[in-house]
Design a protein around this motif. Structure first.
Motif, PDB file in Angstrom:
ATOM      1  N   LYS A  67     -16.755   9.718 -72.090  1.00  0.00           N
ATOM      2  CA  LYS A  67     -16.724   9.300 -70.732  1.00  0.00           C
ATOM      3  C   LYS A  67     -16.952  10.135 -69.762  1.00  0.00           C
ATOM      4  N   GLN A  68     -17.637  11.270 -69.758  1.00  0.00           N
ATOM      5  CA  GLN A  68     -17.873  12.387 -69.267  1.00  0.00           C
ATOM      6  C   GLN A  68     -19.408  12.421 -68.985  1.00  0.00           C
ATOM      7  N   ILE A  69     -19.655  13.120 -67.684  1.00  0.00           N
ATOM      8  CA  ILE A  69     -20.965  13.735 -67.648  1.00  0.00           C
ATOM      9  C   ILE A  69     -20.955  15.224 -67.558  1.00  0.00           C
ATOM     10  N   TRP A  70     -21.384  15.992 -68.152  1.00  0.00           N
ATOM     11  CA  TRP A  70     -21.559  17.522 -67.937  1.00  0.00           C
ATOM     12  C   TRP A  70     -22.818  17.917 -67.140  1.00  0.00           C
ATOM     13  N   VAL A  71     -22.758  18.480 -66.246  1.00  0.00           N
ATOM     14  CA  VAL A  71     -23.867  19.063 -65.421  1.00  0.00           C
ATOM     15  C   VAL A  71     -24.017  20.422 -65.421  1.00  0.00           C
ATOM     16  N   GLY A  72     -25.098  20.839 -65.715  1.00  0.00           N
ATOM     17  CA  GLY A  72     -25.389  22.376 -65.865  1.00  0.00           C
ATOM     18  C   GLY A  72     -26.241  22.778 -64.470  1.00  0.00           C
ATOM     19  N   THR A  73     -25.585  23.605 -63.796  1.00  0.00           N
ATOM     20  CA  THR A  73     -26.353  23.918 -62.233  1.00  0.00           C
ATOM     21  C   THR A  73     -26.312  25.589 -62.097  1.00  0.00           C
ATOM     22  N   THR A  74     -26.864  25.918 -60.836  1.00  0.00           N
ATOM     23  CA  THR A  74     -26.782  27.057 -60.646  1.00  0.00           C
ATOM     24  C   THR A  74     -25.981  26.947 -59.198  1.00  0.00           C
TER      25      THR A  74
ATOM     26  N   CYS B 166     -23.012  23.900 -55.109  1.00  0.00           N
ATOM     27  CA  CYS B 166     -24.030  23.815 -56.142  1.00  0.00           C
ATOM     28  C   CYS B 166     -25.224  24.048 -55.290  1.00  0.00           C
ATOM     29  N   SER B 167     -26.107  24.690 -55.998  1.00  0.00           N
ATOM     30  CA  SER B 167     -27.603  25.018 -55.233  1.00  0.00           C
ATOM     31  C   SER B 167     -28.516  23.917 -55.864  1.00  0.00           C
ATOM     32  N   GLU B 168     -28.612  23.768 -57.370  1.00  0.00           N
ATOM     33  CA  GLU B 168     -29.440  23.334 -57.844  1.00  0.00           C
ATOM     34  C   GLU B 168     -28.921  22.739 -59.258  1.00  0.00           C
ATOM     35  N   ILE B 169     -29.405  21.597 -59.705  1.00  0.00           N
ATOM     36  CA  ILE B 169     -29.048  20.936 -60.991  1.00  0.00           C
ATOM     37  C   ILE B 169     -30.063  21.297 -61.935  1.00  0.00           C
ATOM     38  N   ASN B 170     -29.769  21.654 -63.081  1.00  0.00           N
ATOM     39  CA  ASN B 170     -30.652  22.206 -64.494  1.00  0.00           C
ATOM     40  C   ASN B 170     -30.803  21.196 -65.556  1.00  0.00           C
ATOM     41  N   CYS B 171     -29.496  20.732 -65.671  1.00  0.00           N
ATOM     42  CA  CYS B 171     -29.611  19.799 -67.120  1.00  0.00           C
ATOM     43  C   CYS B 171     -28.270  18.869 -67.081  1.00  0.00           C
ATOM     44  N   MET B 172     -28.201  18.073 -67.679  1.00  0.00           N
ATOM     45  CA  MET B 172     -26.864  16.984 -67.934  1.00  0.00           C
ATOM     46  C   MET B 172     -26.996  16.445 -69.108  1.00  0.00           C
ATOM     47  N   ILE B 173     -25.680  16.040 -69.753  1.00  0.00           N
ATOM     48  CA  ILE B 173     -25.694  15.462 -70.813  1.00  0.00           C
ATOM     49  C   ILE B 173     -24.291  14.567 -70.837  1.00  0.00           C
ATOM     50  N   ARG B 174     -24.086  13.616 -71.576  1.00  0.00           N
ATOM     51  CA  ARG B 174     -23.061  12.609 -71.856  1.00  0.00           C
ATOM     52  C   ARG B 174     -22.177  12.981 -72.744  1.00  0.00           C
ATOM     53  N   VAL B 175     -20.986  13.104 -72.598  1.00  0.00           N
ATOM     54  CA  VAL B 175     -19.873  13.401 -73.459  1.00  0.00           C
ATOM     55  C   VAL B 175     -18.611  12.527 -73.527  1.00  0.00           C
TER      56      VAL B 175
ATOM     57  N   LYS C  82     -22.961  27.477 -63.474  1.00  0.00           N
ATOM     58  CA  LYS C  82     -21.767  26.542 -63.351  1.00  0.00           C
ATOM     59  C   LYS C  82     -22.059  25.249 -64.047  1.00  0.00           C
ATOM     60  N   ILE C  83     -20.920  24.700 -64.429  1.00  0.00           N
ATOM     61  CA  ILE C  83     -20.966  23.359 -64.924  1.00  0.00           C
ATOM     62  C   ILE C  83     -19.859  22.567 -64.267  1.00  0.00           C
ATOM     63  N   TYR C  84     -20.300  21.323 -63.970  1.00  0.00           N
ATOM     64  CA  TYR C  84     -19.475  20.420 -63.283  1.00  0.00           C
ATOM     65  C   TYR C  84     -19.201  19.286 -64.241  1.00  0.00           C
TER      66      TYR C  84
END
Length: 1329
Positions: free
Chosen positions: A1262-1269, A1251-1260, A1279-1281
């Motif tokens: 019992k998960q955290i979805w993290v939007g990145t480059t 991952c280079s940098e994180i751009n956004c994140m949400i809770r779904v 990429k999404i983690y």
């Protein structure tokens, strides 16, 4: 009261004034100077304030512009009578009418406390509001007439509104001449349209009535003299016509006619010297009545004995309709109505004729309403007096009206006129010449005729079963409601006609370069309709229509087009690939016998009169519901009930109209408006806005400028469409220094004032010119070539055009000559035309999906499965066998295993052959395509590759792009016709090359989790970044149609653009509409009917999910809106919290849109807020704060020295029910997790691999979805983690987009949607495990 102080002077109109001396424009004609006229006050001396006093400002949207009394002056009547008596004539006949009095608002001085007429005259000290030719005091001796007044001029200064020429007004008020009669005649009314040199229109209503010539004949024992004498009376009878003309900026034809009817009941039976007083009172009343703003609120005023209704426009884009729109349908057969509409649309020189002066204007105005939203751009003078007939010699287009008496004269003297006789319903041409007037397109005309015949045009049929109304106002209200519904039906019917005529214009527009390809549009028209379109396309009216289309104006035409288009047309409108007829359309075309008849009638029936309309029930059966079979509901009027309306009754106006009475009237208005507002539910914001608007106007008249501005400011929260921008600016500029200081202390007004004062004085006008597409005449470099191709409508996508440029310039200098472009353009259009003519047997169409289109058809070739033509759709290849046409499946693109081009040997010949191997059949398909083989080889491989990419990436747009590639290949080969043509075309084989050169398999986890991709930038020249996403669940609501209750996906693009998808099918629900012009940062749903959108411009925009309109704005923030959070109330309305970068947090009542609390977060840089555990969590740069609802701080989490990221800031955070806080820092690839039990403890750091940098994140869940480059296969991707919140580990690593992941949103915790940056601009839908 003495004559020098008449009662009417109390109304303020009694001050003498001068006739305007500046040049004024006549009714559609040239400017003419108005001469100075003798003036005075009533019949006595003038009256004015001794010192100039400031008077009340004129009502900004008042009904009255001017009221005038017209007739023959007494001295001319006396002279004419004496001449007539000497010659033995019974009485005088025709005289020259003059303006006798003019009354112009305002009528009351601001500081007056007594009637203005009681003050002495000081000419020139102030601006006067009326004038009248001076006359002496009437004498009371029996048998004597009223002597005339002095002839010398006494000019005073009075403002005559622009567009009103007092020189021409007498001719228009007495268009048939002023004739003295020996018998009293019926009162009559007619209507005027006055135009100034700028094209601005004002409207006049004229009431003519007769009075006896001599004063002693006015009354006799309480009765008028002619009543007392009876039929055998011997006294000389001489009745003189007078006219009262009311001029308004608004076309209130019915309302002002009713007002004048009430006035005449007083004028006919009053003394001659009292006439002025009554007219002044009447004019003063009208001057105090505002015109209602657009919307559902109508005004009612008691004029005694009638209740007068002043309707409003339906919306700001609609015309004001206060006339009976069915009048032309009573005067003309439907075929004639269509013929007249054709004359208007082709901008002919048109003259209406009637023996009724009133009908001339009313019928002409009805036709103007029929054209809406198109507008007549030329001279419009519905009434010409006998002295104005020379106007008909004008060489340009016009619409005018004359009395039927002039029909023969006009018919013989003028050339090239279309003469329309309203009385007989006939249409002829002057000098018996045939004017080239084309017919309305046939199918649209047939539909219109049937819709007209289905209308109920007679109110009597609706009344037959009802008891007679004993209340005149009740009966009038019933008639008005019936007329309103009929008007609505007629407006819908004529709008449907225009949409059916011009619907397909949009298919030939290029919005980016404002180009209309008229030539290609004409080619798509039926042969018999082309003459109509050729003439219409050259008109000013159509040019203005094109400007509106290219500006994407959502007017009545665009809304009707959107509501009536088919699902197929709606989807095709967004496709990048060239449009082709679907199998469904082919089947309907083939099976419909009416289609064949239509094509035949286009040629054989050029005259509308020859149209044969399918039998409809007789007119008198229209009370029953008509059952339509063959034609379906499209041939009946859309059942659109009139929008519900409300009324506000204007308080009584008391006389004498001195300042105290006017202030009392204004106070009553404010009190009643406030009372009406208090009884409204907060959700009824549309009606509330109209009350705010009216109360603001009244308070402006009271001089309460700050209160007025507060009411206008409230329009932002209720309905910004009626916000009076110019009026507010004028009001702000007129504030005194103390008022300005007070306003600056009020938060509600501070922003309003700054916006008004900071508005640039001269905003450069955007270039709205429309260019017609023309083939280039000089060599083109790449940029010019891109522009030309986009203008032609062939392809919009800039990247694809770059590939096309490479293909056409292979082996040549990197520029394209005009001949090559012309050949390419013609090849493309020929292929397009051929595709439209493809006709498949019904047995073949049954084998195909209804959405499939045939994009390419080969020549007849020999194959190992028979002889026939190979057909390509977006899904498959099949063989259309010859002889007895049949269908032989070759393969779907998904099932292709291999494609090869080989040489087959036949005797001594080597024949190029295409071989296709499929997974479902062992036998390889072989086709001897000969010279077409190489091209088909390229095309099949490209479609195969596009299909595979679409399946791998769950993105159907790959297939659409592959289709565009293969059709461009076909056009390139047809253009170049050289040995290198196939190599050149291979430059467009992009997906096949991608598959071979850069085989990048989609990771298994990504493929399994990804469900679908959609492209909100589809149809744009380049992709747009997806800034914000919001999913709103579906719900059935009484305010919505069933299809509108589907779940929706709201997508914010750049520059305030919002696109809405139907989340049940992922198709476009609402095309792009604007929410401001700045970047949008956040969106939430409140109250299940509102979507709140926070913008960089510091405004919160509120979208109504039912109407899909954005008419409310919250302007309380002073900097960029960065976050929105909703706290749903169980009983009470929801509370919405908003924050801005300056640290301001506001709490809003979602129902009333009022701020319930506000506080400031210290430090500024506020970037996000979240609700958790009954508290607000705020992200402010280097810290995260937990605050109470009153703004007091509870806890603070700060980036400290233990972080290696010191100097950075928090990017975002999420709160979990398990009392966890997850956060990320800008520019870093780590996620930090704190326990909410003890924020002082160091967080757990979770590093995201690649991952280079994180751009956004949400809770779904019992998960955290993290939007990145991040990196994938050596390249930066979006990429999404997916992280497990309990184990605090990465569960999935998804390769989401070719560009960075900018935003994420959850759909009911079942799906997650991700939006990409500007390189890709797509939205991915992911399944949540």
């Amino acid at each position: 009261m003495s004559e020098d102080q008449p009662a009417a002077a109390s109304a303020g109109a009694g001050q003498s004034g001068g006739r305007g001396c500046g040049p004024k424009s006549g009714p559609g004609g040239p400017r003419r100077p108005s001469p100075v006229c003798p003036v005075g006050l009533g019949r006595g001396g003038g009256a004015a304030m001794a010192e100039a006093a400031p008077h009340h400002p004129a009502l900004p949207s008042g009904l009255l512009e001017l009221c005038a009394l017209l007739g023959a002056p007494r001295d001319s009547l006396r002279c004419s009578e004496q001449v007539a008596q000497r010659k033995g004539v019974k009485g005088p006949s025709f005289l020259d009418p003059e303006v006798l009095s003019v009354f112009v608002p305002p009528f009351v001085m601001k500081e007056d406390s007594q009637p203005a007429a009681s003050n002495c005259t000081t000419p020139g000290k102030n601006r006067k509001r009326s004038f009248r030719k001076k006359r002496e005091r009437p004498r009371v001796e029996l048998g004597k007439g009223v002597p005339g007044g002095p002839r010398g001029p006494d000019p005073e200064d009075v403002n005559i509104p622009n567009g009103v020429d007092l020189l021409a007004l007498p001719q228009l008020c007495f268009p048939g001449g002023l004739c003295v009669a020996s018998e009293p005649r019926e009162d009559c009314v007619h209507f005027l349209v006055l135009t100034d040199i700028c094209g601005n229109r004002t409207y006049g209503v004229v009431a003519q009535y007769y009075r006896p010539l001599h004063d002693e004949y006015c009354f006799y024992n309480g009765k008028t003299h002619w009543e007392a004498l009876g039929p055998g009376g011997s006294a000389a009878r001489c009745f003189v016509p007078f006219a009262v003309c009311v001029v308004s900026r608004f076309p209130y034809y019915n309302a002002l006619k009713d007002c004048l009817s009430c006035l005449l009941t007083h004028l006919k039976f009053c003394k001659d010297f009292e006439v002025d007083n009554h007219i002044k009172d009447f004019a003063a009343k009208l001057s105090l009545i505002p015109s209602p703003p657009p919307g559902p609120l109508h005004l009612i005023f008691n004029m005694k004995p009638l209740q007068i209704v002043f309707p409003s426009r339906a919306d700001p884009e609609s015309p004001l309709i206060d006339l009976d729109l069915h009048l032309p349908l009573l005067c003309f057969r439907p075929e004639k109505v269509l013929q007249i509409l054709s004359c208007l649309l082709t901008e002919q020189r048109i003259v209406f004729f009637s023996s009724s002066w009133a009908l001339l204007t009313l019928v002409a105005e009805c036709f103007m309403a029929y054209l809406h939203p198109l507008q007549w751009q030329h001279t419009f003078v519905p009434i010409l007096s006998g002295q104005m007939l020379d106007f008909l010699m004008a060489p340009t287009s016009f619409l005018m009206g004359c009395h039927l008496d002039h029909f023969e004269e006009v018919s013989k003297e003028a050339d090239g006129l279309i003469l329309i006789n309203i009385d007989s319903g006939n249409i002829t041409y002057s000098n018996d010449e045939e004017v080239d007037v084309p017919d309305i397109p046939l199918l649209a005309a047939q539909t219109f005729i049937q819709r007209v015949q289905s209308l109920q045009l007679h109110h009597e049929l609706d009344l037959a079963h009802l008891c007679a109304s004993t209340d005149v106002n009740e009966g009038r209200a019933s008639r008005r409601a019936w007329q309103q519904q009929l008007n609505c039906q007629i407006q819908q019917m004529t709008l449907q006609l225009l949409v059916s005529i011009f619907r397909e214009v949009k298919n030939h527009l290029n919005y980016e370069h404002r180009v209309f390809n008229s030539e290609e549009f004409l080619k798509t028209r039926a042969l018999g309709d082309q003459q109509f379109y050729k003439q219409v396309l050259d008109t000013y009216m159509f040019h203005a229509f094109l400007k509106a289309r290219l500006s994407r104006r959502m007017d009545a035409f665009a809304q009707m087009d959107l509501h009536t288009q088919s699902e197929e047309d709606r989807i095709n409108g967004m496709l990048l690939s060239p449009r082709r007829p679907t199998i469904e359309k082919m089947a309907s075309r083939k099976s419909s016998a009416s289609h064949t008849a239509h094509r035949r009638m286009v040629v054989s029936m050029p005259n509308l009169q020859d149209i044969t309309v399918p039998e409809l029930p007789p007119r008198n059966s229209s009370l029953r519901k008509i059952q339509t079979t063959e034609y379906g509901s499209s041939h009946t009027v859309l059942d659109v009930p009139p929008k519900s309306t409300h009324t506000f009754k204007i308080p009584e106006i008391h006389f004498p109209l001195v300042a105290q009475c006017v202030q009392a009237f204004y106070a009553d208005c404010v009190a009643q408006l406030s009372k009406a507002m208090g009884s409204l539910a907060p959700e009824n914001s549309v009606l509330l806005a109209r009350y705010f608007y009216l109360r603001g106007l009244v308070q402006l008249m009271q001089g309460q400028l700050l209160d007025a501005l507060l009411d206008f400011q409230s329009l932002y929260k209720t309905d910004v469409r009626v916000f009076p921008t110019d009026l507010v600016q004028t009001t702000v500029e007129s504030l005194s220094a103390p008022e300005r200081t007070q306003a600056e202390r009020m938060p509600e007004l501070r922003r309003l004032i700054s916006e008004v004062m900071d508005r640039p004085a001269d905003v450069p006008k955007a270039d709205d010119r429309v260019k017609n597409f023309e083939l280039p005449k000089k060599h083109m470099q790449l940029d010019d070539f891109v522009k030309r191709v986009q203008e032609s409508g062939i392809v919009k996508d800039t990247v694809i055009i770059h590939r096309l440029f490479e293909a056409l310039t292979v082996g040549h200098e990197k520029q394209i000559d005009p001949e090559t472009f012309k050949d390419f353009y013609n090849c493309w259009k020929e292929a397009e035309a051929e595709a439209q003519e493809v006709s498949l047997p019904l047995s073949v169409m049954e084998q195909l999906d209804k959405s499939e289109c045939v994009y390419k058809l080969s020549r007849s070739v020999k194959t190992n499965r028979g002889v026939g033509k190979i057909a390509m759709t977006q899904k498959r290849l099949f063989l259309l066998t010859e002889g007895r046409p049949g269908y032989v499946e070759i393969s779907t693109f998904r099932n292709i295993e291999d494609v090869r081009s080989t040489m087959a040997t036949f005797l001594l010949l080597r024949i190029p052959t295409l071989k296709i191997k499929t997974t479902s059949k062992k036998e390889v398909f072989e086709a001897n395509l000969k010279t077409e083989c190489d091209l088909w080889h390229l095309m099949v491989k490209e479609m195969w590759a596009g299909r595979k990419l679409a399946d791998d990436h769950k993105d159907p747009q790959y297939v659409q792009q592959a289709l565009t590639h293969i059709l461009l290949m076909d056009a390139v080969v047809g253009t170049l016709q050289s040995p290198g043509a196939i190599y050149a075309a291979s430059k467009l084989s992009y997906f096949d090359r991608m598959k071979n050169e850069m085989p990048m398999a989609v990771p298994k986890t990504t493929s399994e989790t990804l469900k679908h991709k959609i492209n909100p930038s589809e149809g744009e020249t380049t992709p747009r970044a997806v800034d914000v996403l919001l999913y709103t669940p579906g719900h059935l609501d009484p305010a919505e149609k069933v299809e509108d209750a589907h779940p929706k996906l709201w997508c914010a693009l750049n520059e305030g653009k919002v696109i809405v998808f139907d989340a049940s099918s992922w198709t476009i629900h609402q095309h792009c509409f604007r929410v401001g012009t700045s970047k949008l940062n956040c969106m939430v749903m409140a109250e299940q009917s509102q979507v709140w959108v926070g913008s960089e411009d510091s405004v919160i925009y509120i979208i109504n999910v039912h109407s899909m309109s954005c008419n409310k704005q919250l302007t309380d923030h002073r900097s960029s809106i960065t976050g929105l959070a909703v706290q749903d109330g169980v009983q009470a309305p929801s509370t919405v919290y908003s924050c801005s970068t300056d640290g301001t947090v506001l709490a809003w009542n979602a129902s009333s849109l009022r701020v319930t609390s506000r506080f400031q977060v210290p430090g500024g840089g506020l970037s996000a807020i979240r609700l958790h555990g009954g508290r607000l969590w705020c992200c402010t740069g280097d810290s995260i704060l937990m605050v109470n609802m009153n703004g007091s701080s509870c806890q603070k989490l700060k980036i400290t020295g233990s972080f290696k990221e010191t100097g950075t800031s928090f990017l975002g955070f999420q709160l979990m029910p398990e009392e966890q806080l997850w956060a990320a820092c800008a520019g870093y690839p780590d996620v930090y997790v704190w326990s909410l039990q003890d924020l002082a403890q160091p967080p757990q750091r979770i590093h995201l691999q690649d991952c280079s940098e994180i751009n956004c994140m949400i809770r779904v869940k019992k998960q955290i979805w993290v939007g990145t480059t991040g990196l994938s296969q050596g390249q930066l991707k979006g990429k999404i983690y997916v992280m497990d919140a309990e184990r605090r580990t990465v569960e999935k690593e998804l390769v989401a987009h070719a560009d960075t992941v900018k935003t994420l949103c959850s759909a009911e915790d079942r799906y997650v949607l991700s939006g990409a940056g500007p390189e890709e601009g797509k939205i991915a839908i992911w399944k949540v495990e």
